[in-house]
Design an enzyme around this catalytic site. Structure first.
Site, mmCIF file in Angstrom:
data_model
loop_
_atom_site.group_PDB
_atom_site.id
_atom_site.type_symbol
_atom_site.label_atom_id
_atom_site.label_comp_id
_atom_site.label_asym_id
_atom_site.label_seq_id
_atom_site.Cartn_x
_atom_site.Cartn_y
_atom_site.Cartn_z
ATOM 1 N N GLY A 46 -10.569 9.702 33.452
ATOM 2 C CA GLY A 46 -9.692 10.075 34.549
ATOM 3 C C GLY A 46 -8.462 10.920 34.034
ATOM 4 C CD GLN A 51 -2.934 11.188 32.431
ATOM 5 O OE1 GLN A 51 -3.736 11.186 33.299
ATOM 6 N NE2 GLN A 51 -3.155 11.035 31.197
ATOM 7 C CB CYS A 92 -3.654 6.123 28.855
ATOM 8 S SG CYS A 92 -2.733 7.103 29.759
ATOM 9 C CG LEU A 93 -7.345 11.227 28.597
ATOM 10 C CD1 LEU A 93 -7.743 12.358 29.338
ATOM 11 C CD2 LEU A 93 -8.094 11.031 27.279
ATOM 12 C CG HIS A 134 -4.913 4.199 34.175
ATOM 13 N ND1 HIS A 134 -4.611 3.626 32.957
ATOM 14 C CD2 HIS A 134 -4.574 5.710 33.811
ATOM 15 C CE1 HIS A 134 -4.262 4.364 32.102
ATOM 16 N NE2 HIS A 134 -4.520 5.485 32.378
ATOM 17 C CD GLU A 135 -5.999 8.670 35.469
ATOM 18 O OE1 GLU A 135 -5.290 9.502 35.693
ATOM 19 O OE2 GLU A 135 -6.788 8.298 34.724
ATOM 20 C CG HIS A 138 -0.847 8.875 34.787
ATOM 21 N ND1 HIS A 138 -0.030 8.920 33.570
ATOM 22 C CD2 HIS A 138 -2.333 8.364 34.341
ATOM 23 C CE1 HIS A 138 -0.920 8.348 32.398
ATOM 24 N NE2 HIS A 138 -1.939 8.001 33.045
#
Length: 168
Positions: A46, A51, A92-93, A134-135, A138
Site C-alpha cells: 500500500g 508518502q 511501513c515504507l 493504515h493508508e 497517512h
C-alpha cells in the site's frame, strides 16, 4: 511512469493533512501509475500520496500474493462494519525496517472514487481492511508508530534519523 521518492519518518511532511481530490484528471492517473510503480519497487502492499509528498486524498494498494489486484481509492471514507479488533504486525515504507503489532478493526466498508473518478463502495476484511486503514491514516497525517508507546516511537525515530544521516 516513474519510481517516486518515499518520505521517511520523522519527516514533518508525513504529518500533513491531505486535501480531497477535486477532479480526477490525466495528471491524477499519471500519479496513480507512478505510485503503483513506487509501491511495487519498494516493495510494499500500500502507498498513500502523502508518502510521496503529494497531499491529496489518494492511495493505492495490492494485497494479492502475485501483485495482480491493484486497487485505487480516491477520497476514501471508511466505516467500521465490525468493531472486533485484529492484531497485525504492520510495517511501513515510510518507517523502513520496523514491524510492530497494531490493533485495528478487521471488517470495514469504504466509499471512494476509482482511477476514472467513478464512485464505488467496497467491503474489506483481514489484511485488505488493515492496509486500507493504515493508508488512510497517512492521509490524516498519522503513522503506525503513533499507535506505539512513546518509548518505542522514540527508539524508532532515533534509529531512522541515524540511518538518514549516514546516507546523506
Amino acid at each position: 511512469m516513474a519510481v517516486l521518492d518515499i518520505l521517511e519518518f520523522p519527516d514533518p511532511r508525513l504529518r500533513t493533512l491531505a486535501e480531497p481530490v477535486g477532479a480526477v484528471t490525466d495528471a491524477t492517473r499519471v500519479l496513480i501509475d507512478d505510485m503503483f510503480d513506487t509501491m511495487y519497487a519498494a516493495p510494499g502492499i500500500g502507498l498513500a500520496a502523502t508518502q510521496v509528498d503529494v497531499h491529496q486524498r489518494l492511495l493505492v494498494m495490492d494485497v494479492s500474493e502475485d501483485k495482480s489486484e491493484p486497487q485505487v481509492f480516491i477520497n476514501p471514507e471508511v466505516s467500521v462494519l465490525d468493531p472486533e479488533q485484529g492484531e497485525y504486525d504492520e510495517g511501513c515504507l515510510s518507517v523502513p525496517g520496523f514491524y510492530e503489532t497494531v490493533s485495528r478493526p478487521q471488517r470495514v466498508s469504504v466509499n471512494a472514487l476509482d482511477r476514472d473518478g467513478k464512485p464505488f463502495t467496497l467491503e474489506l476484511e483481514g489484511l485488505a481492511a488493515i492496509c486500507l486503514q493504515h493508508e488512510i491514516d497517512h492521509l490524516d497525517g498519522k503513522l503506525f508508530v503513533d499507535y506505539l508507546s512513546p518509548l518505542k516511537r522514540q527508539r524508532i525515530r532515533k534509529k531512522l534519523e541515524k540511518d538518514q544521516r549516514r546516507r546523506a
